[in-house]
Design a protein around this motif. Sequence first.
Motif, PDB file in Angstrom:
ATOM      1  N   ARG A 102     -41.930 -38.835  -4.056  1.00 47.58           N
ATOM      2  CA  ARG A 102     -41.220 -38.146  -2.980  1.00 47.58           C
ATOM      3  C   ARG A 102     -42.142 -37.228  -2.192  1.00 47.58           C
ATOM      4  NH1 ARG A 102     -35.107 -37.109  -5.435  1.00 47.58           N
ATOM      5  NH2 ARG A 102     -34.694 -39.329  -5.823  1.00 47.58           N
ATOM      6  N   TYR A 103     -43.108 -36.630  -2.861  1.00 50.22           N
ATOM      7  CA  TYR A 103     -44.105 -35.849  -2.120  1.00 50.22           C
ATOM      8  C   TYR A 103     -44.923 -36.761  -1.208  1.00 50.22           C
ATOM      9  CZ  TYR A 103     -43.363 -31.566  -4.861  1.00 50.22           C
ATOM     10  OH  TYR A 103     -42.837 -30.430  -5.429  1.00 50.22           O
ATOM     11  N   ALA A 104     -45.351 -37.901  -1.743  1.00 48.34           N
ATOM     12  CA  ALA A 104     -46.120 -38.842  -0.921  1.00 48.34           C
ATOM     13  C   ALA A 104     -45.288 -39.343   0.250  1.00 48.34           C
ATOM     14  CB  ALA A 104     -46.590 -40.018  -1.782  1.00 48.34           C
ATOM     15  N   CYS A 105     -44.007 -39.606  -0.002  1.00 46.81           N
ATOM     16  CA  CYS A 105     -43.096 -40.062   1.052  1.00 46.81           C
ATOM     17  C   CYS A 105     -42.979 -38.999   2.145  1.00 46.81           C
ATOM     18  CB  CYS A 105     -41.730 -40.364   0.445  1.00 46.81           C
ATOM     19  SG  CYS A 105     -40.443 -40.780   1.651  1.00 46.81           S
ATOM     20  N   ALA A 106     -42.810 -37.749   1.740  1.00 46.21           N
ATOM     21  CA  ALA A 106     -42.678 -36.666   2.724  1.00 46.21           C
ATOM     22  C   ALA A 106     -43.913 -36.579   3.604  1.00 46.21           C
ATOM     23  CB  ALA A 106     -42.438 -35.339   2.014  1.00 46.21           C
ATOM     24  N   ALA A 107     -45.099 -36.709   3.003  1.00 45.16           N
ATOM     25  CA  ALA A 107     -46.338 -36.639   3.777  1.00 45.16           C
ATOM     26  C   ALA A 107     -46.436 -37.789   4.761  1.00 45.16           C
ATOM     27  CB  ALA A 107     -47.544 -36.640   2.840  1.00 45.16           C
ATOM     28  N   GLU A 108     -46.084 -38.995   4.319  1.00 42.44           N
ATOM     29  CA  GLU A 108     -46.152 -40.160   5.197  1.00 42.44           C
ATOM     30  C   GLU A 108     -45.188 -40.006   6.375  1.00 42.44           C
ATOM     31  OE1 GLU A 108     -48.091 -42.731   5.248  1.00 42.44           O
ATOM     32  OE2 GLU A 108     -49.020 -42.864   3.262  1.00 42.44           O
ATOM     33  N   VAL A 109     -43.982 -39.551   6.099  1.00 48.82           N
ATOM     34  CA  VAL A 109     -42.992 -39.391   7.167  1.00 48.82           C
ATOM     35  C   VAL A 109     -43.439 -38.310   8.155  1.00 48.82           C
ATOM     36  CG1 VAL A 109     -40.621 -38.668   7.659  1.00 48.82           C
ATOM     37  CG2 VAL A 109     -41.067 -40.272   5.796  1.00 48.82           C
ATOM     38  N   LEU A 110     -44.078 -37.253   7.642  1.00 49.24           N
ATOM     39  CA  LEU A 110     -44.567 -36.182   8.510  1.00 49.24           C
ATOM     40  C   LEU A 110     -45.786 -36.599   9.316  1.00 49.24           C
ATOM     41  CD1 LEU A 110     -44.405 -32.936   6.317  1.00 49.24           C
ATOM     42  CD2 LEU A 110     -42.996 -33.498   8.286  1.00 49.24           C
ATOM     43  N   GLY A 111     -46.492 -37.631   8.839  1.00 50.31           N
ATOM     44  CA  GLY A 111     -47.717 -38.056   9.509  1.00 50.31           C
ATOM     45  C   GLY A 111     -48.911 -37.197   9.150  1.00 50.31           C
ATOM     46  N   CYS A 112     -48.897 -36.618   7.936  1.00 51.77           N
ATOM     47  CA  CYS A 112     -50.033 -35.811   7.503  1.00 51.77           C
ATOM     48  C   CYS A 112     -50.709 -36.463   6.293  1.00 51.77           C
ATOM     49  CB  CYS A 112     -49.599 -34.384   7.182  1.00 51.77           C
ATOM     50  SG  CYS A 112     -48.578 -34.183   5.716  1.00 51.77           S
ATOM     51  N   ARG A 113     -51.868 -35.939   5.922  1.00 53.63           N
ATOM     52  CA  ARG A 113     -52.618 -36.475   4.801  1.00 53.63           C
ATOM     53  C   ARG A 113     -51.932 -36.132   3.485  1.00 53.63           C
ATOM     54  NH1 ARG A 113     -58.807 -34.809   6.218  1.00 53.63           N
ATOM     55  NH2 ARG A 113     -58.788 -34.585   3.956  1.00 53.63           N
ATOM     56  N   PHE A 114     -52.155 -36.994   2.474  1.00 58.85           N
ATOM     57  CA  PHE A 114     -51.619 -36.743   1.137  1.00 58.85           C
ATOM     58  C   PHE A 114     -52.721 -36.966   0.119  1.00 58.85           C
ATOM     59  CE2 PHE A 114     -49.585 -38.261  -2.835  1.00 58.85           C
ATOM     60  CZ  PHE A 114     -48.830 -37.126  -3.131  1.00 58.85           C
TER      61      PHE A 114
END
Length: 298
Positions: A102-114
Amino acid sequence: MKDRPGLVVAAHGRRGVLEADGRRHPFIPKGRGLRVVCGDRVRFEARAGSEALLVTAIEPRSNALARLHARTRREEVIAANISQLIAVCAPQPEPDPFLLDRYACAAEVLGCRFALVWNKGDLERQVAGSPAELAALGYPLLVTSTLTGDGLDELAGQLAGQTTVLAGQSGVGKSSLVNALFAGTDAAVGELSAATATGTHTTTAVVMYSREPGIRLLDTPGVRQFLPSVRSGQRLDRGFREMHGPAADCRFSNCRHTHEPGCAVRAGVAAGSISARRYASYCQLLATLDDGEPRPAR
């Protein structure tokens, strides 16, 4: 009186600390409708007879990390204007694979690095399970130990030039990492305690720490659960990078990858090119989000 620009470096409830002209000042927002979070670029003005500045406006955000309350679906914005999200995990407590997804998903949706940090490497350097699975997808994975100092220079390099949110379960050692990377961290927490007139709830606050070269790190409270806010019009499969390519080959452009015929994502799961566990995580999150639309924060 003409307002001036500032950067919010700590926030708890309706109070916090902002940075302007190299100095930090307590603030309160103007009006109950103004919801200020750490990382916000704001406009403020001085108040006669008060040390606390008055935040009058929030500049447009490039993005905002938000989570949903599992029951009410009330959206809570955690931080703004971030360029990187780092999830910290450790051998103890055992990593929660769904939380990391879910953290990785949030980063992808935001368009930021993870990226991931495997902390407490002095206990176990070998990374297995979901952190290794995410690393296999191309996400940076750093092994650190605040006891030995291993990996701290590499972590500082990952943070350089970024505004990063540090997230993870309680007990994974986030505070130890912050203390190891930044001098004077107690001062920042003390400033927030003074701004909120209490020292008992600062652990629920988000605080930004800064150092060279161009590092801004936002430390968030440890959590057991995290439900990312994926708003109407956003596709959840954008949060799972291994689905990006296959999703373009689905028969239907609005395929949700659960039961539709001609789904290339489910075909990838059957063929083993997409992790069955990650696909189950996607389906679980999709079903949870389908229970109700996000409601904006009040």
